[in-house]
Design a protein around this motif. Sequence first.
Motif, PDB file in Angstrom:
ATOM      1  N   VAL A  16       0.859  -1.134  -0.012  1.00 42.46           N
ATOM      2  CA  VAL A  16      -0.146   0.039   0.003  1.00 42.46           C
ATOM      3  C   VAL A  16       0.825   1.371   0.120  1.00 42.46           C
ATOM      4  CG1 VAL A  16      -1.786   1.251   1.258  1.00 42.46           C
ATOM      5  CG2 VAL A  16      -1.905  -1.377   1.155  1.00 42.46           C
ATOM      6  N   ARG A  17       1.731   1.164   0.772  1.00 45.59           N
ATOM      7  CA  ARG A  17       2.773   2.613   1.021  1.00 45.59           C
ATOM      8  C   ARG A  17       3.558   2.512  -0.300  1.00 45.59           C
ATOM      9  NH1 ARG A  17       7.614   2.851   5.203  1.00 45.59           N
ATOM     10  NH2 ARG A  17       8.265   0.837   3.982  1.00 45.59           N
ATOM     11  N   HIS A  18       3.839   1.562  -1.070  1.00 45.96           N
ATOM     12  CA  HIS A  18       4.488   1.585  -2.377  1.00 45.96           C
ATOM     13  C   HIS A  18       3.609   2.467  -3.370  1.00 45.96           C
ATOM     14  CE1 HIS A  18       7.092   0.679  -5.930  1.00 45.96           C
ATOM     15  NE2 HIS A  18       5.912   0.440  -6.336  1.00 45.96           N
ATOM     16  N   LEU A  19       2.021   2.274  -3.201  1.00 48.12           N
ATOM     17  CA  LEU A  19       1.262   2.739  -4.287  1.00 48.12           C
ATOM     18  C   LEU A  19       0.949   4.147  -3.839  1.00 48.12           C
ATOM     19  CD1 LEU A  19      -1.228   0.045  -5.231  1.00 48.12           C
ATOM     20  CD2 LEU A  19       0.398   1.080  -6.621  1.00 48.12           C
ATOM     21  N   LEU A  20       0.520   4.346  -2.558  1.00 51.06           N
ATOM     22  CA  LEU A  20      -0.133   5.650  -2.231  1.00 51.06           C
ATOM     23  C   LEU A  20       1.101   6.630  -1.269  1.00 51.06           C
ATOM     24  CD1 LEU A  20      -3.560   4.219  -0.799  1.00 51.06           C
ATOM     25  CD2 LEU A  20      -2.706   4.842  -3.092  1.00 51.06           C
ATOM     26  N   GLY A  21       2.406   6.009  -1.038  1.00 48.69           N
ATOM     27  CA  GLY A  21       3.161   6.810  -0.080  1.00 48.69           C
ATOM     28  C   GLY A  21       2.735   6.583   1.451  1.00 48.69           C
ATOM     29  N   PRO A  22       3.604   6.956   2.226  1.00 49.43           N
ATOM     30  CA  PRO A  22       3.305   6.731   3.520  1.00 49.43           C
ATOM     31  C   PRO A  22       2.036   7.313   4.321  1.00 49.43           C
ATOM     32  CG  PRO A  22       5.160   8.270   3.242  1.00 49.43           C
ATOM     33  CD  PRO A  22       4.825   7.940   2.025  1.00 49.43           C
ATOM     34  N   GLU A  23       1.370   8.426   3.786  1.00 46.86           N
ATOM     35  CA  GLU A  23       0.326   9.104   4.346  1.00 46.86           C
ATOM     36  C   GLU A  23      -0.869   8.476   3.662  1.00 46.86           C
ATOM     37  OE1 GLU A  23       1.564  12.843   3.174  1.00 46.86           O
ATOM     38  OE2 GLU A  23       3.530  12.700   4.539  1.00 46.86           O
ATOM     39  N   PHE A  24      -1.228   7.361   4.305  1.00 48.74           N
ATOM     40  CA  PHE A  24      -2.614   6.831   4.019  1.00 48.74           C
ATOM     41  C   PHE A  24      -3.304   6.305   5.044  1.00 48.74           C
ATOM     42  CE2 PHE A  24       0.584   3.002   4.117  1.00 48.74           C
ATOM     43  CZ  PHE A  24      -0.164   2.059   4.862  1.00 48.74           C
ATOM     44  N   ARG A  25      -4.517   5.911   4.924  1.00 44.51           N
ATOM     45  CA  ARG A  25      -5.365   5.477   5.826  1.00 44.51           C
ATOM     46  C   ARG A  25      -6.332   4.261   5.356  1.00 44.51           C
ATOM     47  NH1 ARG A  25     -10.102   9.229   7.954  1.00 44.51           N
ATOM     48  NH2 ARG A  25     -11.202   7.062   8.572  1.00 44.51           N
ATOM     49  N   ASP A  59     -12.399   2.725  -8.950  1.00 45.31           N
ATOM     50  CA  ASP A  59     -12.967   2.970  -7.647  1.00 45.31           C
ATOM     51  C   ASP A  59     -12.886   4.422  -7.228  1.00 45.31           C
ATOM     52  OD1 ASP A  59     -13.945   0.468  -7.063  1.00 45.31           O
ATOM     53  OD2 ASP A  59     -11.993  -0.214  -6.094  1.00 45.31           O
ATOM     54  N   THR A  60     -12.368   5.186  -8.248  1.00 41.99           N
ATOM     55  CA  THR A  60     -12.398   6.381  -8.152  1.00 41.99           C
ATOM     56  C   THR A  60     -12.724   7.386  -9.390  1.00 41.99           C
ATOM     57  OG1 THR A  60     -11.072   8.568  -7.558  1.00 41.99           O
ATOM     58  CG2 THR A  60      -9.799   6.645  -8.230  1.00 41.99           C
ATOM     59  N   PRO A  61     -13.479   8.543  -9.498  1.00 45.97           N
ATOM     60  CA  PRO A  61     -13.505   9.014 -10.658  1.00 45.97           C
ATOM     61  C   PRO A  61     -12.374  10.070 -11.207  1.00 45.97           C
ATOM     62  CG  PRO A  61     -14.791  10.321  -8.972  1.00 45.97           C
ATOM     63  CD  PRO A  61     -14.194   8.947  -8.630  1.00 45.97           C
ATOM     64  N   GLU A  62     -11.380   9.998 -10.212  1.00 49.01           N
ATOM     65  CA  GLU A  62     -10.318  10.695 -10.652  1.00 49.01           C
ATOM     66  C   GLU A  62      -9.193  10.113 -11.379  1.00 49.01           C
ATOM     67  OE1 GLU A  62      -9.031  12.126  -6.571  1.00 49.01           O
ATOM     68  OE2 GLU A  62     -11.010  12.865  -5.892  1.00 49.01           O
ATOM     69  N   ARG A  63      -8.648  10.682 -12.228  1.00 48.93           N
ATOM     70  CA  ARG A  63      -7.489  10.187 -13.028  1.00 48.93           C
ATOM     71  C   ARG A  63      -6.347  10.469 -12.077  1.00 48.93           C
ATOM     72  NH1 ARG A  63      -7.862   6.082 -16.773  1.00 48.93           N
ATOM     73  NH2 ARG A  63      -9.728   6.406 -18.130  1.00 48.93           N
ATOM     74  N   ALA A  64      -5.148   9.611 -12.215  1.00 50.09           N
ATOM     75  CA  ALA A  64      -4.129  10.209 -11.271  1.00 50.09           C
ATOM     76  C   ALA A  64      -2.924   9.648 -12.276  1.00 50.09           C
ATOM     77  CB  ALA A  64      -4.099   9.582  -9.996  1.00 50.09           C
ATOM     78  N   GLU A  65      -1.773   9.504 -11.538  1.00 52.11           N
ATOM     79  CA  GLU A  65      -0.621   9.102 -12.359  1.00 52.11           C
ATOM     80  C   GLU A  65       0.233   8.571 -11.363  1.00 52.11           C
ATOM     81  OE1 GLU A  65       1.624  13.513 -12.171  1.00 52.11           O
ATOM     82  OE2 GLU A  65       0.857  12.867 -14.192  1.00 52.11           O
ATOM     83  N   PRO A  66       1.686   7.796 -11.341  1.00 49.44           N
ATOM     84  CA  PRO A  66       2.633   7.440 -10.603  1.00 49.44           C
ATOM     85  C   PRO A  66       3.071   8.401  -9.883  1.00 49.44           C
ATOM     86  CG  PRO A  66       3.081   6.331 -12.740  1.00 49.44           C
ATOM     87  CD  PRO A  66       1.781   7.462 -12.969  1.00 49.44           C
ATOM     88  N   GLY A  67       2.823   8.177  -8.376  1.00 48.81           N
ATOM     89  CA  GLY A  67       3.256   8.991  -7.241  1.00 48.81           C
ATOM     90  C   GLY A  67       2.249  10.166  -6.883  1.00 48.81           C
TER      91      GLY A  67
END
Length: 249
Positions: free
Chosen positions: A99-108, A129-137
């Motif tokens: 999870v940290r690899h994908l989202l970074g350490p600040e996740f819940r 599961d989200t309407p938002e597009r994103a990118e690595p990082g």
Amino acid sequence: MVASRPSLGYTWIVHEVLDELGVRSDLLAPQQLSDLDELGYCRFDGFLTGDQLDAALGEIEALLRVSGRQGGTLHLKGLLEAGKMFDPLWLRPTLLAAVRHLLGPEFRISEMHYRAGKPDHGGQALHMDTPERAEPGRWQVCNAIVALTAFTPDNGATRVVPGSHLDYGFVPPRGHEDHPDQVLLLGPAGTAWLFNSHLWHSGTVNRSRATRHAVLTGFHRRDGGTALLDRQPSNATIERLGSAAYLLM
């Protein structure tokens, strides 16, 4: 409640929490890291023991008996507070490292729910599961799915389209139709997968004669714009999990 950007002090606390829980980047095999980045998901074999499977399934059967009438797809929510038999489904250093690899350490952790397609049910259209597009990082959401019974080609296993999280022009098929590049997540009971929720995925129709049991756990990046659950865990849950795990909730 909408998550706001954490302070530097909070960032330090999150690192301390993950350290206390034994979360290290070297827990993941190079292939798992590559799969998360390129395919959008990775696999954990033997994630649950037989005893852990029996405990989770036994509690689910008890909860279903008191949950009222259900349709063709069975659902149970709120499993984070349902008891210690569900803790091994998420409170694991290897899973949290992924999870940290994908989202970074600040996740819940945001939710844990049970989903089971009965025979001739369970099919879904491909979706994120989200309407938002994103990118690595900047990935915002990911999900862990644990097979409580074997995921087979005919019992409604989850399907994913590898690499579709990186394809910003991806066009899903109509309705529940197949995609030529889709892959079924297949494995024995006790197998787990973590997938980037920006990956196109869905349940498939259960063509077998038995119900296919699974538990899904969602994780969100704290500094995104995604609405998060703001209900406080009960005192019993906080006492059971300890302060470090509680801070991930």
